[in-house]
Every structure is written in structure tokens, then in C-alpha cells.
Write an enzyme that holds these catalytic residues in place. Structure first.
Site, PDB file in Angstrom:
ATOM      1  N   HIS A 278      53.991  31.588  44.598  1.00 35.08           N
ATOM      2  CA  HIS A 278      54.946  32.359  45.396  1.00 35.08           C
ATOM      3  C   HIS A 278      54.173  33.037  46.503  1.00 35.08           C
ATOM      4  O   HIS A 278      53.106  33.619  46.253  1.00 35.08           O
ATOM      5  CB  HIS A 278      55.652  33.423  44.543  1.00 35.08           C
ATOM      6  CG  HIS A 278      56.481  32.839  43.454  1.00 35.08           C
ATOM      7  ND1 HIS A 278      57.735  32.324  43.682  1.00 35.08           N
ATOM      8  CD2 HIS A 278      56.221  32.657  42.137  1.00 35.08           C
ATOM      9  CE1 HIS A 278      58.222  31.855  42.536  1.00 35.08           C
ATOM     10  NE2 HIS A 278      57.317  32.041  41.591  1.00 35.08           N
ATOM     11  N   LEU A 279      54.722  32.992  47.695  1.00 37.24           N
ATOM     12  CA  LEU A 279      54.063  33.641  48.836  1.00 37.24           C
ATOM     13  C   LEU A 279      53.994  35.149  48.639  1.00 37.24           C
ATOM     14  O   LEU A 279      52.970  35.786  48.903  1.00 37.24           O
ATOM     15  CB  LEU A 279      54.841  33.319  50.119  1.00 37.24           C
ATOM     16  CG  LEU A 279      54.793  31.846  50.526  1.00 37.24           C
ATOM     17  CD1 LEU A 279      56.044  31.483  51.310  1.00 37.24           C
ATOM     18  CD2 LEU A 279      53.553  31.553  51.342  1.00 37.24           C
ATOM     19  N   SER A 280      55.111  35.723  48.203  1.00 37.24           N
ATOM     20  CA  SER A 280      55.187  37.175  48.026  1.00 37.24           C
ATOM     21  C   SER A 280      54.797  37.536  46.594  1.00 37.24           C
ATOM     22  O   SER A 280      54.807  36.676  45.690  1.00 37.24           O
ATOM     23  CB  SER A 280      56.607  37.663  48.323  1.00 37.24           C
ATOM     24  OG  SER A 280      57.525  37.116  47.384  1.00 37.24           O
TER      25      SER A 280
ATOM     26  N   ASN B 257      56.818  25.861  44.244  1.00 36.51           N
ATOM     27  CA  ASN B 257      57.419  27.138  44.618  1.00 36.51           C
ATOM     28  C   ASN B 257      58.926  26.886  44.593  1.00 36.51           C
ATOM     29  O   ASN B 257      59.494  26.389  45.583  1.00 36.51           O
ATOM     30  CB  ASN B 257      56.966  27.604  46.003  1.00 36.51           C
ATOM     31  CG  ASN B 257      57.564  28.968  46.357  1.00 36.51           C
ATOM     32  OD1 ASN B 257      58.403  29.501  45.629  1.00 36.51           O
ATOM     33  ND2 ASN B 257      57.139  29.523  47.480  1.00 36.51           N
TER      34      ASN B 257
ATOM     35  N   ASN C   9      65.428  27.698  51.072  1.00 38.56           N
ATOM     36  CA  ASN C   9      65.148  28.637  52.172  1.00 38.56           C
ATOM     37  C   ASN C   9      63.701  28.617  52.650  1.00 38.56           C
ATOM     38  O   ASN C   9      63.372  29.269  53.646  1.00 38.56           O
ATOM     39  CB  ASN C   9      65.571  30.075  51.798  1.00 38.56           C
ATOM     40  CG  ASN C   9      67.051  30.158  51.497  1.00 38.56           C
ATOM     41  OD1 ASN C   9      67.865  29.768  52.312  1.00 38.56           O
ATOM     42  ND2 ASN C   9      67.412  30.623  50.309  1.00 38.56           N
TER      43      ASN C   9
ATOM     44  N   ARG D  23      61.759  33.605  58.688  1.00 35.39           N
ATOM     45  CA  ARG D  23      62.522  34.310  57.669  1.00 35.39           C
ATOM     46  C   ARG D  23      61.723  35.486  57.127  1.00 35.39           C
ATOM     47  O   ARG D  23      60.633  35.293  56.575  1.00 35.39           O
ATOM     48  CB  ARG D  23      62.785  33.307  56.539  1.00 35.39           C
ATOM     49  CG  ARG D  23      63.303  33.897  55.266  1.00 35.39           C
ATOM     50  CD  ARG D  23      63.160  32.906  54.118  1.00 35.39           C
ATOM     51  NE  ARG D  23      63.750  33.447  52.915  1.00 35.39           N
ATOM     52  CZ  ARG D  23      63.381  33.105  51.692  1.00 35.39           C
ATOM     53  NH1 ARG D  23      62.419  32.209  51.504  1.00 35.39           N
ATOM     54  NH2 ARG D  23      63.954  33.648  50.662  1.00 35.39           N
TER      55      ARG D  23
ATOM     56  N   TYR E  83      57.208  37.158  53.940  1.00 35.73           N
ATOM     57  CA  TYR E  83      56.750  35.777  53.708  1.00 35.73           C
ATOM     58  C   TYR E  83      55.673  35.300  54.675  1.00 35.73           C
ATOM     59  O   TYR E  83      55.090  34.232  54.456  1.00 35.73           O
ATOM     60  CB  TYR E  83      57.946  34.819  53.726  1.00 35.73           C
ATOM     61  CG  TYR E  83      58.926  35.109  52.610  1.00 35.73           C
ATOM     62  CD1 TYR E  83      58.537  35.024  51.276  1.00 35.73           C
ATOM     63  CD2 TYR E  83      60.231  35.496  52.881  1.00 35.73           C
ATOM     64  CE1 TYR E  83      59.415  35.312  50.252  1.00 35.73           C
ATOM     65  CE2 TYR E  83      61.125  35.784  51.861  1.00 35.73           C
ATOM     66  CZ  TYR E  83      60.711  35.690  50.542  1.00 35.73           C
ATOM     67  OH  TYR E  83      61.587  35.976  49.523  1.00 35.73           O
TER      68      TYR E  83
ATOM     69  N   ALA F 248      64.100  30.914  44.969  1.00 33.29           N
ATOM     70  CA  ALA F 248      65.072  31.669  44.161  1.00 33.29           C
ATOM     71  C   ALA F 248      65.408  30.962  42.842  1.00 33.29           C
ATOM     72  O   ALA F 248      65.743  31.620  41.850  1.00 33.29           O
ATOM     73  CB  ALA F 248      66.336  31.915  44.965  1.00 33.29           C
TER      74      ALA F 248
ATOM     75  N   ARG G 289      58.524  43.382  43.841  1.00 35.53           N
ATOM     76  CA  ARG G 289      59.813  43.340  44.545  1.00 35.53           C
ATOM     77  C   ARG G 289      60.958  43.690  43.580  1.00 35.53           C
ATOM     78  O   ARG G 289      60.732  44.326  42.557  1.00 35.53           O
ATOM     79  CB  ARG G 289      59.972  41.961  45.193  1.00 35.53           C
ATOM     80  CG  ARG G 289      58.858  41.665  46.202  1.00 35.53           C
ATOM     81  CD  ARG G 289      59.037  40.329  46.861  1.00 35.53           C
ATOM     82  NE  ARG G 289      60.269  40.288  47.636  1.00 35.53           N
ATOM     83  CZ  ARG G 289      60.828  39.169  48.094  1.00 35.53           C
ATOM     84  NH1 ARG G 289      60.232  37.995  47.843  1.00 35.53           N
ATOM     85  NH2 ARG G 289      61.947  39.199  48.791  1.00 35.53           N
TER      86      ARG G 289
ATOM     87  N   ASP H  47      63.149  22.909  32.287  1.00 34.24           N
ATOM     88  CA  ASP H  47      63.166  21.752  31.386  1.00 34.24           C
ATOM     89  C   ASP H  47      62.484  20.539  32.017  1.00 34.24           C
ATOM     90  O   ASP H  47      61.746  19.810  31.341  1.00 34.24           O
ATOM     91  CB  ASP H  47      64.603  21.398  30.994  1.00 34.24           C
ATOM     92  CG  ASP H  47      65.163  22.333  29.929  1.00 34.24           C
ATOM     93  OD1 ASP H  47      64.379  23.104  29.339  1.00 34.24           O
ATOM     94  OD2 ASP H  47      66.383  22.290  29.686  1.00 34.24           O
TER      95      ASP H  47
HETATM   96  C1  DQA Z   1      59.468  33.200  46.787  1.00 36.02           C
HETATM   97  C2  DQA Z   1      59.933  34.457  46.034  1.00 36.02           C
HETATM   98  C3  DQA Z   1      61.352  34.281  45.553  1.00 36.02           C
HETATM   99  O1  DQA Z   1      61.784  35.451  44.856  1.00 36.02           O
HETATM  100  C4  DQA Z   1      62.286  34.064  46.742  1.00 36.02           C
HETATM  101  O2  DQA Z   1      63.603  33.810  46.291  1.00 36.02           O
HETATM  102  C5  DQA Z   1      61.819  33.005  47.663  1.00 36.02           C
HETATM  103  C6  DQA Z   1      60.395  32.847  47.931  1.00 36.02           C
HETATM  104  C7  DQA Z   1      58.043  33.395  47.383  1.00 36.02           C
HETATM  105  O3  DQA Z   1      57.429  32.392  47.727  1.00 36.02           O
HETATM  106  O4  DQA Z   1      57.579  34.525  47.521  1.00 36.02           O
HETATM  107  O5  DQA Z   1      62.630  32.327  48.290  1.00 36.02           O
HETATM  108  O6  DQA Z   1      59.386  32.118  45.880  1.00 36.02           O
END
Ligand code: DQA
Length: 152
Positions: free
Chosen positions: A101-103, A75, A12, A19, A24, A78, A108, A88
Site C-alpha cells: 500500500h502506498l499510504s 495492491n 482508483n 488523486r 498517495y 479498497a 488512516r 480466497d
Molecule cells: C491504498 C490504501 C487503500 O485504503 C485505498 O483504498 C487505496 C490505496 C494504498 O495504496 O495506500 O485505494 O491501497
């Protein structure tokens, strides 16, 4: 020749910029590619920047990085919260690994608080948006340089 830094993105993240932008941000994946490439170039490194929606493809790229990369920034989106296969694969990589991670996943839903990737990462950057990717490049470069300084 110095090997590139692999920057691997999971499901995604191809939708970045459209999105859930309050979470994000407005930067697209192409923006992140350009910003990380410029940052790495300044430090004398090339980047290989990829995104996939498939878990197995991420595993394949992590395995490829073992031979071809100087460091891995990941990154896993999910899959960070679900994938022992990606953990692994990363544990088999004898290179600096930086998770990004961006967020801020810790602010969350609780299911995002745990990341399997973190157990294989030298460091983790969360919540700083696109800037976090640039900081991840800085961290990866510093880790590569510090390993080289320690090498016999
Ligand atoms: C993410 C955070 C994950 O929880 C989420 O599923 C994403 C993006 C982030 O970059 O903040 O798709 O990895």
C-alpha cells in the site's frame, strides 16, 4: 525461462499522480510500472503490471498468476478491506505474495486498518509510497530465490 512477477493493482489506482497526492504521492501508475520493471530486470525478472477497477478481474488475474507467475505483488486498494473473494484467490496461489500500500493504512481511518489480503501475504509493505513498490519487488525476488534454494 523464469516466470514474471505479477504486480496487480486495484480500483482508483489508475488515478495515481492526480488523486489525493498528499496521501498517495505524485508518481503515476506508469511511473510505478517503469520503476518496478527496472528493479525486477536488475534481478533477472520480467514483470506483468496491471490495474483494474473490477474485483472479479483481479480474481481472474490472481488465478492466472497461479500458472504464469513466479510471485504476486498486490495492491488491492479498497478491495483489500472488503474482499473475501480476493483473499480466497490469493490463498489458492502457491507462490510468494507481497501486499503493498502506498499510504500507511494503519495511520488512516479505522476501516482501512484491516486488510483481508494480509492473511494470504508473506509480507506487507505500507506507507512508503512508490518506493514501497520497489521494495516489494526486492522482497518478491528474495522469496522466489529462497524457495528455489529449498526446492528438492
Ligand atoms: C491504498 C490504501 C487503500 O485504503 C485505498 O483504498 C487505496 C490505496 C494504498 O495504496 O495506500 O485505494 O491501497
Amino acid at each position: 525461462m523464469t516466470k514474471p512477477i505479477y504486480i496487480l493493482n486495484g480500483p482508483n489506482l489508475n488515478l495515481l499522480g492526480t488523486r489525493q497526492t498528499p496521501i498517495y504521492g505524485a508518481a503515476t501508475l506508469a511511473d510505478l510500472d517503469a520503476r518496478t520493471s527496472a528493479r525486477a530486470k536488475g534481478a533477472g525478472f520480467a514483470t506483468v503490471f496491471r490495474q483494474t477497477n473490477r474485483e472479479g478481474e483481479l480474481v481472474d488475474w490472481i488465478q492466472e498468476a497461479r500458472e504464469r507467475a513466479s510471485a504476486v505483488i498486490v495492491n488491492a486498494a479498497a478491495y483489500s478491506h472488503t474482499s473475501i473473494a480476493i483473499l480466497d484467490a490469493l490463498l489458492a496461489v502457491d507462490l510468494p505474495v507481497v501486499e503493498v500500500h502506498l499510504s500507511n493504512i494503519h495511520r488512516r481511518e479505522t476501516f482501512r486498518h484491516h486488510s483481508y489480503v494480509s492473511a494470504a501475504a508473506d509480507g506487507v509493505i505500507v506507507g512508503l509510497g512508490a518506493q514501497g513498490y520497489e521494495l516489494a519487488v526486492d522482497a518478491a525476488v528474495a522469496l522466489v530465490q529462497s524457495r528455489a534454494a529449498k526446492a528438492p
